[in-house]
Scaffold this active site. Structure first.
Site, PDB file in Angstrom:
ATOM      1  N   CYS A  87      31.238  29.608  38.324  1.00 26.14           N
ATOM      2  CA  CYS A  87      32.574  30.052  37.941  1.00 26.14           C
ATOM      3  C   CYS A  87      33.428  28.872  37.472  1.00 26.14           C
ATOM      4  O   CYS A  87      34.163  28.980  36.496  1.00 26.14           O
ATOM      5  CB  CYS A  87      33.243  30.775  39.108  1.00 26.14           C
ATOM      6  SG  CYS A  87      34.786  31.595  38.686  1.00 26.14           S
ATOM      7  N   CYS A 113      33.132  36.478  46.180  1.00 29.59           N
ATOM      8  CA  CYS A 113      34.262  37.361  45.882  1.00 29.59           C
ATOM      9  C   CYS A 113      33.843  38.681  45.274  1.00 29.59           C
ATOM     10  O   CYS A 113      34.538  39.685  45.426  1.00 29.59           O
ATOM     11  CB  CYS A 113      35.276  36.658  44.993  1.00 29.59           C
ATOM     12  SG  CYS A 113      34.701  36.334  43.299  1.00 29.59           S
TER      13      CYS A 113
END
Length: 371
Positions: A107, A199
């Site tokens: 990410c 997440c």
């Protein structure tokens, strides 16, 4: 400086308090700051809240309140499609191939310091300010002073050009001090718990998440010493090299077993005792460097997992542009797909990140050490 304060970062510490304080410090320093929250899921209502993850609607509301208190503009950027392709689908594909990826590192590489940074620079901003716990000194990436919260490992993939446009205001303070600053300013996120786990997996069940994506792919669990089948599994994606718990094996002795290797084509998971679990080194893919590429070979420290203890190593040229990293002491739990992040070796400057490379394979004990 015109700074773009990104309020939503990957990793266990970005639940609003870190980014709120980072933005406040940038404002205090006299910079022209704009806040941005990243919407990374096509259905953010399904993402967990509390202490289990980030990227929720709750988080975006908290970020907007902080921006209002600071008096800075605030925007929500929808990067859900990019996040799904570059992080979520990559995560699934890596596990399907028998590797163990780090989605937070991916990410940072693909979203925060590629998509976000590129857009911010294109809009005329000078830098992206984040709440990562790491330091930048003279353009060099270093560990945070708070060793327990250090995130330099997941930033080791960044290039010199990306670091030149990054600001990490929190690397010189502890997390306790960050919370104190947030409380002093009356931020509602001051006591918000840190995020944990991944997440985009709402219930924290990684094996279940992958099973829903990849389906049932049963196969044997084999003991390395005897060659006997000691268990069954529903998919090699449910395992990672070094794993000890949840193996579901029945062996004739009481010694614990560890995952030694994963073969997704034959769907075989091989387990063995602790004395077989260590490896002397790894071969990696092509490295990325945070500064000028060092001359090979060289001595360094290497960290092979986000919370692993660094170990001394020797780094030399590997195959196909990759590296050969030989550990000073054998390491367990070194899985293909993990990032081997390299730090300077000496005590005085051992907190400086040199770069990273993705582990391709582990070296066998009887392989000849290269000169």
């Amino acid at each position: 400086m015109r700074g773009w304060a990104d309020d939503e970062g990957p990793g266990r510490d970005e639940r609003g308090v870190d980014s709120a304080v980072a933005a406040a410090l940038a404002v205090d320093a006299g910079h022209d700051v704009t806040g941005v929250h990243l919407a990374l899921s096509p259905n953010r209502q399904t993402l967990r809240s509390g202490s289990r993850g980030c990227c929720s609607v709750e988080d975006s509301h908290d970020a907007r309140r902080v921006a209002d208190e600071l008096g800075i503009p605030f925007y929500v950027w929808d990067l859900a499609d990019r996040f799904t392709e570059d992080v979520v689908e990559d995560f699934v594909a890596e596990y399907a191939a028998g590797r163990t990826p780090n989605p937070c590192l991916r990410c940072n590489e693909k979203i925060k310091f590629s998509a976000v940074l590129d857009r911010a620079l294109g809009l005329g901003f000078d830098a992206v300010v984040t709440g990562h716990h790491a330091r930048l000194e003279g353009g060099e990436l270093r560990r945070s002073v708070d060793a327990g919260k250090d995130q330099s490992y997941v930033l080791g993939v960044l290039t010199p050009e990306q670091l030149a446009a990054a600001v990490f205001p929190l690397g010189g303070m502890t997390k306790d001090r960050v919370r104190e600053i947030a409380a002093e300013r009356g931020f509602g996120v001051a006591a918000k718990p840190d995020s944990h786990d991944i997440c985009f997996i709402p219930d924290g069940d990684t094996r279940g998440f992958l099973a829903r994506r990849l389906g049932s792919l049963p196969g044997p669990v084999v003991d390395a010493t005897t060659g006997q089948r000691v268990g069954e599994h529903e998919g090699t994606y449910g395992f990672t090299v070094g794993q000890r718990r949840g193996l579901g094996v029945a062996v004739g002795d009481q010694r614990p077993r560890y995952v030694l290797s994963i073969e997704p084509v034959s769907r075989t998971v091989t387990v063995g005792t602790a004395d077989l679990a260590g490896v002397p080194g790894v071969l990696t893919g092509a490295p990325t460097w945070t500064g000028a590429a060092p001359e090979l070979p060289f001595a360094a420290q290497v960290q092979v997992r986000a919370h692993a203890t660094p170990v001394g190593c020797r780094v030399s040229a590997g195959d196909d542009g990759g590296l050969l990293i030989e550990f000073a002491d054998e390491q367990r739990g070194v899985a293909p797909g993990q990032s081997a992040v390299l730090y300077e070796p000496d005590a005085a400057r051992g907190d400086r990140v040199l770069g990273q490379a993705t582990v391709r394979t582990a070296r066998e004990r009887d392989e000849t050490v290269r000169s």
